[in-house]
Design an enzyme around this catalytic site. Sequence first.
Site, PDB file in Angstrom:
ATOM      1  N   SER A 127      36.042  42.906  42.120  1.00 46.97           N
ATOM      2  CA  SER A 127      35.612  42.031  41.031  1.00 46.97           C
ATOM      3  C   SER A 127      34.957  40.792  41.635  1.00 46.97           C
ATOM      4  CB  SER A 127      36.835  41.607  40.215  1.00 46.97           C
ATOM      5  OG  SER A 127      36.535  40.486  39.412  1.00 46.97           O
ATOM      6  N   SER A 128      34.075  40.170  40.855  1.00 51.70           N
ATOM      7  CA  SER A 128      33.420  38.953  41.366  1.00 51.70           C
ATOM      8  C   SER A 128      34.401  37.784  41.480  1.00 51.70           C
ATOM      9  CB  SER A 128      32.250  38.566  40.453  1.00 51.70           C
ATOM     10  OG  SER A 128      32.706  38.367  39.137  1.00 51.70           O
ATOM     11  N   CYS A 129      35.606  37.918  40.874  1.00 51.93           N
ATOM     12  CA  CYS A 129      36.562  36.805  40.958  1.00 51.93           C
ATOM     13  C   CYS A 129      37.263  36.742  42.313  1.00 51.93           C
ATOM     14  CB  CYS A 129      37.565  36.843  39.820  1.00 51.93           C
ATOM     15  SG  CYS A 129      38.727  38.178  39.952  1.00 51.93           S
ATOM     16  N   TYR A 156      45.012  38.253  40.111  1.00 54.00           N
ATOM     17  CA  TYR A 156      44.145  39.449  40.068  1.00 54.00           C
ATOM     18  C   TYR A 156      43.234  39.480  41.296  1.00 54.00           C
ATOM     19  CZ  TYR A 156      40.591  42.631  38.134  1.00 54.00           C
ATOM     20  OH  TYR A 156      39.719  43.680  37.920  1.00 54.00           O
ATOM     21  N   LYS A 160      42.870  42.301  44.311  1.00 54.87           N
ATOM     22  CA  LYS A 160      41.604  42.964  44.631  1.00 54.87           C
ATOM     23  C   LYS A 160      41.213  42.737  46.096  1.00 54.87           C
ATOM     24  CE  LYS A 160      40.452  45.065  40.836  1.00 54.87           C
ATOM     25  NZ  LYS A 160      40.356  46.537  40.817  1.00 54.87           N
ATOM     26  N   ASN A 185      30.783  40.441  35.862  1.00 54.44           N
ATOM     27  CA  ASN A 185      31.403  40.654  34.540  1.00 54.44           C
ATOM     28  C   ASN A 185      30.708  41.817  33.824  1.00 54.44           C
ATOM     29  OD1 ASN A 185      32.466  38.114  35.342  1.00 54.44           O
ATOM     30  ND2 ASN A 185      32.723  37.508  33.214  1.00 54.44           N
TER      31      ASN A 185
END
Length: 329
Positions: A127-129, A156, A160, A185
Amino acid sequence: MIAQRRKKENAKPRLGQIIMNKGEKIFVAGYRGLVGSALIRRLEREGFHNLPKCDRSQLDLSDEQAVHGFFAQEKPAIVIVAAAKVGGIKANNDFPVEFLLDNLRIQNNVIHAAHEAGVRKLLFLGSSCIYPKFAPQPIPETALLTGSLEPTNEAYAIAKIAGIKLCQAYAREYGANFISAMPTNLYGPNDNFDLNTSHVLAALLRKAHEAKMGKVRELIVWGSGNPRREFLHVDDLASACLFLLERYDSPEIINIGCGEDVSIRELAELICDVVGFEGNLAWDTTKPDGTPRKLLDITKLRNLGWQPTIPLREGIAQTYDWFLKNVAR
Ligand code: GFB
């Protein structure tokens, strides 16, 4: 003994060996979700037909024994890890334990079992987070682990990052062809439209629809409207995943995005226009903004020859259509 044998077999260099034939067994972990269902649609469209499908009632991916049993029996050639506990800013903020533990369990089980079963190639979706809250924009892959994470989704993101590192460890220690891609997203059919747990795009589509139907004059949007996000249609993501399975064999992470971002205010206005809601926007600033900006640098993916095809407005209109047929009724 078995582990030693596997280590030796997998230590062979695997780079550049992937030629996917249409009968190859591909296991999409999490096939009912937003991402997994898009992957299955795309694979089937491309003629792949050996796609074992297990939902949660048939295979609990957080159950180590069950996952190992499934892999020993099915022996897939290729695995895509699209299964994860996901949610928007509120769910991430409210349930850090579940976002950390469930995701660690699922990905550890699937990645380890894939190695034990001799899976030829595995694609882990992050994920980009995973990138620092104040990463340079657009965010290059090299920004990983260069700064503090955004607190609302730290749990999260840590899970990841652990998944990425596990894939890289299997590549380094056993020569496994386990790759990791970082989507921005996402939105599209089969998204979660629950207002407490959804991401912003699905939430605003639902809110705008309900405000229009209820002839309400005001639509409440969380935060200040200033944060900027990049939105990629999940069918574009699926296309990028297949592209990477066929052409990318490096354990170094690679971003998947569309290369453009919008502010939450611009997104809300666009959604209202598509849905046909003509009232006003109101801002609930008691809700968090999260990361100020999240735009991925997709130079690496573009240089390999991939590009997105679905413009944001068209993707939103298509998703609204899906919502009307599948959720609103
Ligand atoms: O999509 P979202 O929930 O998550 O929120 P993140 C993006 C922005 O939209 C935030 C605002 O600034 C929200 O405050 N927003 C406005 C809303 N109205 C709403 C609304 O009604 N619902 C929601 N959900 N947001 C997620 C991470 O962060 O990004 C996940 O929490 C994941 O871990 C995902 O990585 C890709 O973009 O802030």
